[in-house]
Design an enzyme around this catalytic site. Structure first.
Site, mmCIF file in Angstrom:
data_model
loop_
_atom_site.group_PDB
_atom_site.id
_atom_site.type_symbol
_atom_site.label_atom_id
_atom_site.label_comp_id
_atom_site.label_asym_id
_atom_site.label_seq_id
_atom_site.Cartn_x
_atom_site.Cartn_y
_atom_site.Cartn_z
ATOM 1 N N PHE A 148 -71.394 2.481 -16.314
ATOM 2 C CA PHE A 148 -71.439 2.804 -14.890
ATOM 3 C C PHE A 148 -71.192 4.300 -14.677
ATOM 4 C CE2 PHE A 148 -70.528 -1.698 -15.097
ATOM 5 C CZ PHE A 148 -71.404 -2.216 -14.156
ATOM 6 N N GLU A 170 -66.302 0.315 -16.377
ATOM 7 C CA GLU A 170 -65.725 -0.872 -15.729
ATOM 8 C C GLU A 170 -66.349 -1.177 -14.374
ATOM 9 O OE1 GLU A 170 -61.333 -2.710 -14.489
ATOM 10 O OE2 GLU A 170 -61.487 -0.757 -15.481
ATOM 11 N N LYS A 196 -58.810 -4.480 -19.510
ATOM 12 C CA LYS A 196 -57.412 -4.249 -19.857
ATOM 13 C C LYS A 196 -57.257 -4.617 -21.319
ATOM 14 C CE LYS A 196 -54.197 -2.430 -17.511
ATOM 15 N NZ LYS A 196 -54.532 -1.130 -16.931
#
Length: 681
Positions: free
Chosen positions: A221, A238, A254
């Site tokens: 992204f 993310e 995470k």
């Protein structure tokens, strides 16, 4: 700049909502790569470029917005205002336009509405997409021709240069992490994200920096947003939110492990087996399930995937996906209010974590850890989490990095995680950070194993859980396995019927666990210190091989005897920079005139003492002030001091190299009594 009047903001949004549009897409054929088109678009107003997985994959490039949201307007409310798409004028999969920009974690956000853009698909090439309105018909025809010409135009490459990146004070970050651990231990948080920043001088073209870095790293992204003299170049992996129709998805990241060259399989397996990383991820999955549950249909929120190990530039990540179906009355505004800021960059519980971040971090984050993306009346909504993001303005480029802190976090490992995350991004700029690598253990230390010594009083093993947790962390880090689940039971089984005894637990690389029990010596009450300089290496593990420490104790005792010093003698290790580290038996504290306790923040050459942690917890419980900061021998020589021990609690230091220290033995003895009380929890 002062905020725009509320009436002006309302007029902006009212005019936008009054537009009636049809969605159009005109093929423009093959053309140059998206990065090159971005370079050619230099000088365009409000330039935005999205590369990677956005809107199904490819690239989106927009410029010359219809409107820029006024300063002071609520950006989340604006996302709920869109022009109306005429019935029958929809085109599936076409973005066409919409709100593009960033939502800052704190500070000003930037949103602008575009009614046309360029779209790239690797198979079909370029197309001109628009939200075509009668009011803008002539202008959109002109823009279509201009953008078609842009694809045919000459290549353009502008220079840029980033200087050497520097970062924060290492003690400051270690202190922040340890304070975060303290909040978790106190039950205020389950997890909190603690971030820091690297920065460097910058000159030249920000969009060329982005094009070069995105081309090198290929993140999922990548996003570039320009706003006047400020630019954000994000290389995020993310996904924060994707909404198509009523369906919504979030994919929190995470959990991290470095990807060394040529060893992908081993490093991926290490992350997959990390209980700490898995626990961090699951906590955030639960948080995001809760956030989406506030706006989704009952029973529709679920974890579509959990703990997937994915490769990303320089690191492996644990990625999970949570999906749901929005209730009919919920729009993009309500969705963002329920979920922003992203849970993976705040913590749990979210509101308390946000409050803690404000106290722990040295300054605002700005765009970093906010969200970047778009909301289209045709396609839907898609935002990334603004991590791995360069913030460029005023001749500077800054990069924020951080990580989630839990009860098991080790400050130096959290710092190493920041360096691992920063390394591929700085490398894409031809730069590196200026921090030295972490310390390494010797082969003798590794072969000898690690151990814990636990004091038992009146049948109670003091702080057994904390001792075994430290032992477990060391075993995982050094040997790749944890302490067996029955170790606590073995400690209790080994305990004899003595008033004071010690239980020693030793774990070797061969997975042998030895549990031994002996009578405990009488607690030490006071000592004298002899300075030892030049100690190097990794000392945040409790090594079973103590040759170096034993030799230092013998040398210190001989020096004290020769100087005529009376009392028990301990070596006092001092770093090359002149700061006090610890003794051979425990951590060192200063006792200030007002009762404040001062001890160095944890680092590679300091043992994370169980009793040290107990003192800090006790101070928090009783309202006593504490400071985590380095101090010098000179400061020590003018202050009351003591060192900590699992067997003695707190031991006064009466002198250092023959220089007497101020004495407050009664206060230290009272503290020791509290630490050694088997009935105190």
């Amino acid at each position: 700049m002062s905020p725009a009047p509320r009436s002006a903001v309302s007029d902006q949004l009212r005019e936008l909502s009054a537009l009636r549009c049809r969605v159009v897409a005109h093929p423009l054929g093959p053309g140059p790569a998206p990065g090159q088109v971005l370079r050619r678009a230099a000088g365009s107003d409000g330039l935005v470029c999205l590369l990677g997985s956005w809107a199904g994959g490819g690239a989106v490039l927009a410029a010359e917005p219809l409107l820029v949201l006024a300063d002071g307007a609520d950006p989340v409310a604006a996302l709920g205002v869109q022009p109306r798409i005429e019935s029958g004028a929809e085109l599936a999969g076409v973005v066409g336009g919409g709100w593009f920009g960033w939502l800052s974690y704190d500070g000003p956000s930037r949103l602008a509405f575009y009614d046309h853009l360029l779209r790239y698909d690797g198979a079909a090439g370029w197309s001109f997409e628009a939200l075509w309105s009668a009011e803008r018909d002539a202008l959109l025809q002109v823009r279509r021709e201009e953008l078609a010409e842009l694809l045919e135009g000459p290549d353009a490459v502008r220079p840029w240069r980033a200087g050497q990146f520097s970062g924060p004070s290492l003690p400051d970050h270690l202190r922040a992490v340890e304070r975060a651990v303290e909040l978790v231990r106190a039950g205020e948080l389950y997890q909190v994200n603690v971030c820091t920043r690297f920065g460097a001088p910058f000159a030249g073209s920000a969009q060329d920096l982005f094009a070069d870095a995105a081309g090198a790293l290929q993140p999922g992204f990548a996003a570039y947003v320009e706003a006047g003299d400020r630019a954000v170049a994000s290389l995020s992996p993310e996904l924060f939110l994707r909404r198509r129709g009523r369906g919504v998805v979030t994919s929190p990241i995470k959990g991290i492990w470095p990807r060394p060259d040529g060893d992908d399989v081993t490093s991926a397996q290490t992350l997959r087996s990390s209980a700490k990383d898995a626990a961090e991820n699951v906590m955030i999955v639960d948080l995001m399930r809760n956030d989406l549950g506030r706006v989704c249909e009952t029973g529709s929120v679920r974890a579509a995937s959990l703990l997937d190990v994915e490769p990303h530039p320089g690191v492996w990540h644990l990625v999970s996906t949570v999906s749901g179906r929005l209730r009919d009355e919920v729009g993009d505004e309500e969705l963002l209010r329920a979920t922003f800021p992203p849970g993976s960059v705040t913590g749990a519980p979210k509101l308390r974590a946000i409050e803690a971040i404000g106290a722990l971090e040295s300054g605002p984050r700005g765009e970093y850890t906010g969200a970047i993306g778009f909301a289209s009346p045709s396609w839907g909504l898609e935002f990334s989490v603004a991590i791995r993001t360069f913030q460029i303005s005023g001749g500077r480029v800054e990069l924020g990095v951080g990580g989630g802190v839990t009860a098991d976090s080790v400050p130096m490992l959290e710092w190493s995680e920041c360096l691992h995350k920063a390394a591929p991004l700085l490398g894409a700029l031809g730069r590196s950070h200026a921090f030295p690598p972490g310390a390494s253990a010797t082969s003798a230390q590794l072969v000898g194993g690690v151990f814990e010594t636990i004091l038992v009083r009146d049948g109670v093993p003091l702080r057994l859980a904390d001792h075994l947790a430290r032992l477990d962390r060391s075993c995982h880090e050094l040997y790749g396995f944890g302490v067996p689940a029955d170790t606590s039971a073995r400690v209790h089984a080994a305990m004899q019927k003595w008033d004071r005894l010690t239980v020693r637990v030793v774990v070797t690389p061969a997975r042998r666990v030895n549990v031994m029990c002996t009578p405990a010596p009488a607690p030490r009450l006071a000592s004298v210190g002899r300075i030892v300089r030049g100690r190097t290496g990794l000392w945040r593990h409790k090594w079973a091989v103590r040759n170096y420490l034993d030799a230092a104790e013998a040398t210190a005792t001989a020096a004290a005897t020769e100087a005529g010093d009376a009392g028990d003698t301990v070596p006092l290790f001092v770093a090359d920079d002149g700061t006090v580290l610890e003794t051979s038996r425990g951590n060192v504290f200063l006792l200030g005139a007002d009762g404040t306790l001062v001890t160095p923040p944890l680092r590679d050459d300091l043992l994370p003492g169980v009793t040290r942690r107990a003192i800090l917890d006790l101070a928090r419980d009783t309202g006593r002030g504490t400071e985590l900061r380095p101090f010098t021998v000179e400061e020590l020589a003018h202050t009351t001091a003591f060192w900590t021990s699992s067997l003695s609690g707190a031991v006064a230091i009466h002198a250092v190299d023959g220089t007497a220290l101020p004495r407050r033995d009664d206060e230290i003895a009272a503290l020791a009594a509290l630490l050694l009380d088997p009935h105190r929890r």
